[in-house]
Design a protein around this motif. Structure first.
Motif, PDB file in Angstrom:
ATOM      1  N   CYS A 282       0.740  -5.343  -9.174  1.00 32.14           N
ATOM      2  CA  CYS A 282      -0.247  -4.450  -8.395  1.00 32.14           C
ATOM      3  C   CYS A 282      -0.186  -4.431  -7.401  1.00 32.14           C
ATOM      4  O   CYS A 282      -1.022  -6.078  -7.304  1.00 32.14           O
ATOM      5  CB  CYS A 282      -1.185  -4.238  -9.273  1.00 32.14           C
ATOM      6  SG  CYS A 282      -2.119  -2.544  -9.161  1.00 32.14           S
ATOM      7  N   ALA A 283      -0.221  -3.963  -6.271  1.00 31.56           N
ATOM      8  CA  ALA A 283      -1.524  -4.253  -5.298  1.00 31.56           C
ATOM      9  C   ALA A 283      -2.209  -3.549  -4.320  1.00 31.56           C
ATOM     10  O   ALA A 283      -2.117  -2.193  -4.989  1.00 31.56           O
ATOM     11  CB  ALA A 283      -0.381  -5.073  -4.243  1.00 31.56           C
ATOM     12  N   ALA A 284      -3.526  -3.901  -3.953  1.00 30.72           N
ATOM     13  CA  ALA A 284      -4.753  -3.233  -3.346  1.00 30.72           C
ATOM     14  C   ALA A 284      -4.574  -3.147  -1.801  1.00 30.72           C
ATOM     15  O   ALA A 284      -4.750  -4.127  -1.348  1.00 30.72           O
ATOM     16  CB  ALA A 284      -5.632  -3.024  -3.972  1.00 30.72           C
ATOM     17  N   GLY A 285      -5.345  -2.376  -1.208  1.00 32.11           N
ATOM     18  CA  GLY A 285      -5.782  -2.646   0.307  1.00 32.11           C
ATOM     19  C   GLY A 285      -6.710  -1.281   0.866  1.00 32.11           C
ATOM     20  O   GLY A 285      -6.235  -0.559   0.266  1.00 32.11           O
ATOM     21  N   PRO A 286      -6.859  -1.675   2.006  1.00 25.90           N
ATOM     22  CA  PRO A 286      -7.768  -0.579   2.679  1.00 25.90           C
ATOM     23  C   PRO A 286      -7.318   0.479   3.075  1.00 25.90           C
ATOM     24  O   PRO A 286      -5.556   0.556   2.735  1.00 25.90           O
ATOM     25  CB  PRO A 286      -8.265  -0.498   3.684  1.00 25.90           C
ATOM     26  CG  PRO A 286      -8.549  -2.923   3.934  1.00 25.90           C
ATOM     27  CD  PRO A 286      -7.248  -2.853   2.457  1.00 25.90           C
TER      28      PRO A 286
ATOM     29  N   TYR B 224      -4.272  -7.219  -1.493  1.00 26.27           N
ATOM     30  CA  TYR B 224      -5.150  -8.076  -3.520  1.00 26.27           C
ATOM     31  C   TYR B 224      -3.949  -7.571  -4.105  1.00 26.27           C
ATOM     32  O   TYR B 224      -3.213  -6.950  -4.339  1.00 26.27           O
ATOM     33  CB  TYR B 224      -5.940  -7.267  -3.687  1.00 26.27           C
ATOM     34  CG  TYR B 224      -7.387  -7.100  -3.206  1.00 26.27           C
ATOM     35  CD1 TYR B 224      -7.873  -6.367  -2.335  1.00 26.27           C
ATOM     36  CD2 TYR B 224      -7.837  -8.520  -3.310  1.00 26.27           C
ATOM     37  CE1 TYR B 224      -8.965  -6.786  -1.190  1.00 26.27           C
ATOM     38  CE2 TYR B 224      -9.437  -8.939  -2.038  1.00 26.27           C
ATOM     39  CZ  TYR B 224      -9.770  -7.266  -1.290  1.00 26.27           C
ATOM     40  OH  TYR B 224     -10.358  -7.904  -0.818  1.00 26.27           O
ATOM     41  N   TRP B 225      -3.788  -8.806  -5.171  1.00 27.17           N
ATOM     42  CA  TRP B 225      -2.888  -8.746  -5.719  1.00 27.17           C
ATOM     43  C   TRP B 225      -2.882  -8.969  -7.585  1.00 27.17           C
ATOM     44  O   TRP B 225      -3.899  -9.603  -7.661  1.00 27.17           O
ATOM     45  CB  TRP B 225      -1.035  -9.791  -5.709  1.00 27.17           C
ATOM     46  CG  TRP B 225      -1.181  -9.799  -4.153  1.00 27.17           C
ATOM     47  CD1 TRP B 225      -1.354 -10.089  -2.999  1.00 27.17           C
ATOM     48  CD2 TRP B 225       0.127  -8.871  -4.010  1.00 27.17           C
ATOM     49  NE1 TRP B 225      -0.460  -9.972  -2.194  1.00 27.17           N
ATOM     50  CE2 TRP B 225       0.657  -8.889  -2.797  1.00 27.17           C
ATOM     51  CE3 TRP B 225       1.072  -8.418  -4.901  1.00 27.17           C
ATOM     52  CZ2 TRP B 225       1.754  -7.955  -2.095  1.00 27.17           C
ATOM     53  CZ3 TRP B 225       2.014  -7.011  -4.056  1.00 27.17           C
ATOM     54  CH2 TRP B 225       2.330  -7.379  -3.273  1.00 27.17           C
ATOM     55  N   GLY B 226      -2.703  -8.602  -8.164  1.00 26.83           N
ATOM     56  CA  GLY B 226      -2.433  -8.554  -9.370  1.00 26.83           C
ATOM     57  C   GLY B 226      -1.575 -10.075 -10.661  1.00 26.83           C
ATOM     58  O   GLY B 226      -0.792 -10.600  -9.090  1.00 26.83           O
ATOM     59  N   GLN B 227      -1.864  -9.922 -11.607  1.00 26.20           N
ATOM     60  CA  GLN B 227      -0.567 -11.432 -11.553  1.00 26.20           C
ATOM     61  C   GLN B 227       0.796 -11.464 -12.140  1.00 26.20           C
ATOM     62  O   GLN B 227       1.174 -12.053 -12.003  1.00 26.20           O
ATOM     63  CB  GLN B 227      -1.320 -12.589 -13.123  1.00 26.20           C
ATOM     64  CG  GLN B 227      -1.145 -11.410 -14.482  1.00 26.20           C
ATOM     65  CD  GLN B 227      -1.811  -9.882 -14.377  1.00 26.20           C
ATOM     66  OE1 GLN B 227      -2.690  -9.590 -13.817  1.00 26.20           O
ATOM     67  NE2 GLN B 227      -1.393  -9.772 -15.327  1.00 26.20           N
TER      68      GLN B 227
ATOM     69  N   GLN C  35     -14.324  -9.283  -3.784  1.00 27.91           N
ATOM     70  CA  GLN C  35     -13.385 -10.326  -4.699  1.00 27.91           C
ATOM     71  C   GLN C  35     -12.978  -8.990  -5.539  1.00 27.91           C
ATOM     72  O   GLN C  35     -13.468  -9.000  -6.369  1.00 27.91           O
ATOM     73  CB  GLN C  35     -13.529 -11.359  -5.288  1.00 27.91           C
ATOM     74  CG  GLN C  35     -11.493 -11.911  -5.357  1.00 27.91           C
ATOM     75  CD  GLN C  35     -10.872 -12.541  -3.929  1.00 27.91           C
ATOM     76  OE1 GLN C  35     -11.642 -12.721  -3.482  1.00 27.91           O
ATOM     77  NE2 GLN C  35      -9.617 -11.978  -4.432  1.00 27.91           N
ATOM     78  N   VAL C  36     -11.569  -8.485  -4.782  1.00 23.98           N
ATOM     79  CA  VAL C  36     -11.304  -7.702  -5.946  1.00 23.98           C
ATOM     80  C   VAL C  36     -10.154  -8.269  -6.854  1.00 23.98           C
ATOM     81  O   VAL C  36      -8.666  -9.135  -6.412  1.00 23.98           O
ATOM     82  CB  VAL C  36     -10.380  -6.074  -5.302  1.00 23.98           C
ATOM     83  CG1 VAL C  36      -9.587  -5.776  -5.653  1.00 23.98           C
ATOM     84  CG2 VAL C  36     -11.845  -5.840  -4.070  1.00 23.98           C
TER      85      VAL C  36
ATOM     86  N   THR D 188      -9.790  -0.656  -1.840  1.00 18.81           N
ATOM     87  CA  THR D 188      -8.424  -0.550  -3.273  1.00 18.81           C
ATOM     88  C   THR D 188      -8.209   0.797  -2.594  1.00 18.81           C
ATOM     89  O   THR D 188      -7.540   1.817  -3.915  1.00 18.81           O
ATOM     90  CB  THR D 188      -9.199  -0.399  -4.424  1.00 18.81           C
ATOM     91  OG1 THR D 188     -10.234   0.428  -4.907  1.00 18.81           O
ATOM     92  CG2 THR D 188      -9.843  -1.662  -5.033  1.00 18.81           C
ATOM     93  N   ALA D 189      -8.769   1.462  -1.331  1.00 15.18           N
ATOM     94  CA  ALA D 189      -8.231   2.477  -1.088  1.00 15.18           C
ATOM     95  C   ALA D 189      -6.272   3.178  -1.723  1.00 15.18           C
ATOM     96  O   ALA D 189      -6.392   4.244  -2.206  1.00 15.18           O
ATOM     97  CB  ALA D 189      -8.560   3.183   0.240  1.00 15.18           C
ATOM     98  N   ASN D 190      -6.152   2.140  -1.256  1.00 12.89           N
ATOM     99  CA  ASN D 190      -4.813   2.222  -1.271  1.00 12.89           C
ATOM    100  C   ASN D 190      -3.895   1.240  -2.348  1.00 12.89           C
ATOM    101  O   ASN D 190      -4.560   0.352  -2.115  1.00 12.89           O
ATOM    102  CB  ASN D 190      -3.471   2.166   0.430  1.00 12.89           C
ATOM    103  CG  ASN D 190      -4.127   3.349   1.650  1.00 12.89           C
ATOM    104  OD1 ASN D 190      -4.199   4.304   0.782  1.00 12.89           O
ATOM    105  ND2 ASN D 190      -3.728   2.800   2.424  1.00 12.89           N
ATOM    106  N   MET D 191      -2.749   1.319  -2.883  1.00 10.31           N
ATOM    107  CA  MET D 191      -2.005   1.084  -4.471  1.00 10.31           C
ATOM    108  C   MET D 191      -1.248   0.835  -4.176  1.00 10.31           C
ATOM    109  O   MET D 191      -0.462   1.934  -4.570  1.00 10.31           O
ATOM    110  CB  MET D 191      -3.749   0.739  -5.295  1.00 10.31           C
ATOM    111  CG  MET D 191      -5.041   1.114  -5.149  1.00 10.31           C
ATOM    112  SD  MET D 191      -5.808   0.848  -7.592  1.00 10.31           S
ATOM    113  CE  MET D 191      -5.727  -0.376  -7.720  1.00 10.31           C
TER     114      MET D 191
END
Length: 120
Positions: free
Chosen positions: A96-100, A109-112, A1-2, A31-34
């Motif tokens: 902030c968001a991240a993904g492949p 994936y998301w930050g708070q 989990q990221v 987390t390739a793309n953010m």
């Protein structure tokens, strides 16, 4: 989990600058793309800026072009959003968001979130 954690939000006067940071628990395929998104209460979350794994590709929503700059430092697992010439319309919670690599802009994936308030 990221896990993604944002820093740097706050109160700033119109015309001022602020830099947001987002630190990821890992820099991998996941987390390739953010990216950065923002959301005003009662409205849909809006895309702001995106960056690929090595910083070679970026994208922005039209309203922030030439004012915001997204960058990343993979040695620190961190992506930044440098914001300048801020206006009250930039007031929002920034996420902030991240993904492949095939997720553009990423939204896996998301930050708070961190609050940015721009006073007039």
């Amino acid at each position: 989990q990221v896990h993604l954690v944002e820093f740097g939000g706050g109160l700033v006067q119109a015309g001022g600058s602020l830099r947001l940071s987002c630190t990821a628990s890992e820099i991998t395929y996941h987390t390739a793309n953010m990216a950065w998104f923002r959301q005003v209460a009662g409205k849909k979350r809006q895309f702001v800026a995106v960056i690929n794994w090595n910083g070679g590709s970026t994208g922005y929503v039209e309203s922030v072009k030439d004012r915001f700059t997204i960058s990343r430092d993979n040695t620190k697992n961190t992506v930044y959003l440098q914001m300048s010439s801020l206006t009250p319309e930039d007031t929002a919670v920034y996420y902030c968001a991240a993904g492949p690599v095939d997720n553009w802009p990423p939204a896996q994936y998301w930050g708070q979130g961190t609050q940015v308030t721009v006073s007039s």
